[in-house]
Design an enzyme around this catalytic site. Structure first.
Site, mmCIF file in Angstrom:
data_model
loop_
_atom_site.group_PDB
_atom_site.id
_atom_site.type_symbol
_atom_site.label_atom_id
_atom_site.label_comp_id
_atom_site.label_asym_id
_atom_site.label_seq_id
_atom_site.Cartn_x
_atom_site.Cartn_y
_atom_site.Cartn_z
ATOM 1 N N PRO A 102 -53.113 -18.919 -6.060
ATOM 2 C CA PRO A 102 -53.514 -20.072 -5.394
ATOM 3 C C PRO A 102 -52.353 -21.051 -6.726
ATOM 4 O O PRO A 102 -51.892 -20.089 -7.218
ATOM 5 C CB PRO A 102 -55.023 -21.099 -6.052
ATOM 6 C CG PRO A 102 -55.793 -20.154 -7.249
ATOM 7 C CD PRO A 102 -55.087 -18.933 -7.271
ATOM 8 N N ASN A 107 -49.912 -22.271 -13.408
ATOM 9 C CA ASN A 107 -49.165 -21.106 -13.148
ATOM 10 C C ASN A 107 -48.010 -20.790 -12.247
ATOM 11 O O ASN A 107 -47.091 -20.365 -11.419
ATOM 12 C CB ASN A 107 -49.953 -19.638 -12.182
ATOM 13 C CG ASN A 107 -49.837 -20.400 -11.135
ATOM 14 O OD1 ASN A 107 -49.731 -21.374 -11.077
ATOM 15 N ND2 ASN A 107 -51.365 -20.047 -10.465
ATOM 16 N N ARG A 130 -47.810 -19.416 -2.398
ATOM 17 C CA ARG A 130 -47.306 -20.479 -2.444
ATOM 18 C C ARG A 130 -45.688 -20.090 -3.029
ATOM 19 O O ARG A 130 -45.530 -19.305 -4.352
ATOM 20 C CB ARG A 130 -47.993 -21.409 -3.323
ATOM 21 C CG ARG A 130 -48.981 -21.814 -2.729
ATOM 22 C CD ARG A 130 -49.228 -22.992 -1.959
ATOM 23 N NE ARG A 130 -50.512 -23.440 -1.780
ATOM 24 C CZ ARG A 130 -51.094 -22.876 -0.386
ATOM 25 N NH1 ARG A 130 -50.614 -21.620 0.470
ATOM 26 N NH2 ARG A 130 -52.055 -23.585 0.258
ATOM 27 N N ASP A 154 -43.370 -15.189 3.065
ATOM 28 C CA ASP A 154 -43.985 -16.333 3.709
ATOM 29 C C ASP A 154 -43.875 -17.971 3.477
ATOM 30 O O ASP A 154 -43.813 -18.768 4.116
ATOM 31 C CB ASP A 154 -45.457 -15.855 4.245
ATOM 32 C CG ASP A 154 -46.362 -16.893 5.523
ATOM 33 O OD1 ASP A 154 -45.039 -17.426 6.474
ATOM 34 O OD2 ASP A 154 -47.213 -17.427 5.155
ATOM 35 N N GLU A 159 -39.587 -24.741 0.712
ATOM 36 C CA GLU A 159 -39.838 -25.275 2.014
ATOM 37 C C GLU A 159 -39.849 -26.716 2.565
ATOM 38 O O GLU A 159 -39.532 -26.742 3.817
ATOM 39 C CB GLU A 159 -40.195 -24.082 2.331
ATOM 40 C CG GLU A 159 -42.208 -24.913 1.864
ATOM 41 C CD GLU A 159 -42.778 -23.419 2.678
ATOM 42 O OE1 GLU A 159 -44.334 -23.903 3.047
ATOM 43 O OE2 GLU A 159 -42.878 -22.010 1.787
ATOM 44 N N HIS A 200 -44.045 -19.726 6.818
ATOM 45 C CA HIS A 200 -45.780 -19.923 6.357
ATOM 46 C C HIS A 200 -46.785 -19.925 7.729
ATOM 47 O O HIS A 200 -47.602 -21.184 7.913
ATOM 48 C CB HIS A 200 -45.221 -21.492 5.901
ATOM 49 C CG HIS A 200 -46.744 -21.619 5.060
ATOM 50 N ND1 HIS A 200 -46.203 -22.584 3.697
ATOM 51 C CD2 HIS A 200 -47.970 -20.945 5.050
ATOM 52 C CE1 HIS A 200 -47.516 -22.710 3.550
ATOM 53 N NE2 HIS A 200 -48.042 -21.826 3.581
#
Length: 212
Positions: A102, A107, A130, A154, A159, A200
């Protein structure tokens, strides 16, 4: 499954082969030699529900799996014949790295120039998690330097803004196009021949949508 769809596309040059046939009616296989997944080391970063399924699929391909997680599941590791290592070890020992964590502020840019510098030359990177887990500037540097041989993405770091820019471009005139051209050029990842980018859609299957 979608992580492996991206990986197989890259490893066997599926999109490139299809485009060559579609655009040029060319059956020449020059430059279409791929590589097998069997025997390759897959570094799985994040072993929650999705990461665990990735490990199982990798075992089916005969890959060697190593993984990094803040909370390693040692019982699952023993049952599925893989080893947990620290992040530096995973990024430096893997032939292919796939992200399944996640996103949070801790991170942000988990994959950055510092740990890209540790990677094997010729590594492949897959991200269906992500976009902001990867520092885009560092990724472009790694691709340019030949450290990263290819990527399947993806998700992109910016984005949301890219989608908004495309909407504006599709509805605007020349002046708007001029204003936003530079912003679109920032996303050169989409145009690189060794990068596969999808909008995505890793979550977007009939079964997953029904579960949601």
């Amino acid at each position: 499954e979608f992580a492996f769809a991206l990986l197989l596309n890259i490893s066997r040059k599926v999109e490139k082969a299809n485009n060559r046939l579609r655009q040029e009616d060319d059956f020449d296989i020059t430059a279409l030699r791929g590589f097998d997944l069997k025997g390759k080391t897959l570094g799985v970063i994040g072993t929650g529900k999705i990461g665990k399924n990735v490990v199982k699929i990798a075992n089916g391909f005969g890959m060697k799996v190593i993984a990094y997680d803040l909370y390693p599941d040692l019982v699952f590791a023993k049952e599925n014949n893989f080893e947990y290592k620290n992040l530096a070890e995973v990024v430096s020992e893997s032939d292919i790295i796939t992200l399944h964590t996640p996103y949070n502020k801790e991170n942000h840019h988990l994959i950055n120039k510092k740990n890209i510098s540790l990677m094997k030359k010729g590594v492949y990177l897959i991200n269906t998690a992500r976009g902001a887990l990867i520092d885009t500037e560092a990724l472009l540097w790694g691709l340019k330097e030949g450290i990263i041989a290819g990527a399947g993405l993806d998700v992109l770091e910016d984005e949301r803004n890219l989608k908004e820019e495309i909407k504006i471009l599709s509805s605007g005139g020349a002046d708007i196009l001029k204003d936003y051209k530079t912003l679109l050029e920032d996303h050169i990842l989409i145009d690189l021949p060794n990068v596969v980018v999808t909008p995505h859609i890793a979550f977007y299957s009939k079964e997953a949508e029904e579960e949601i």
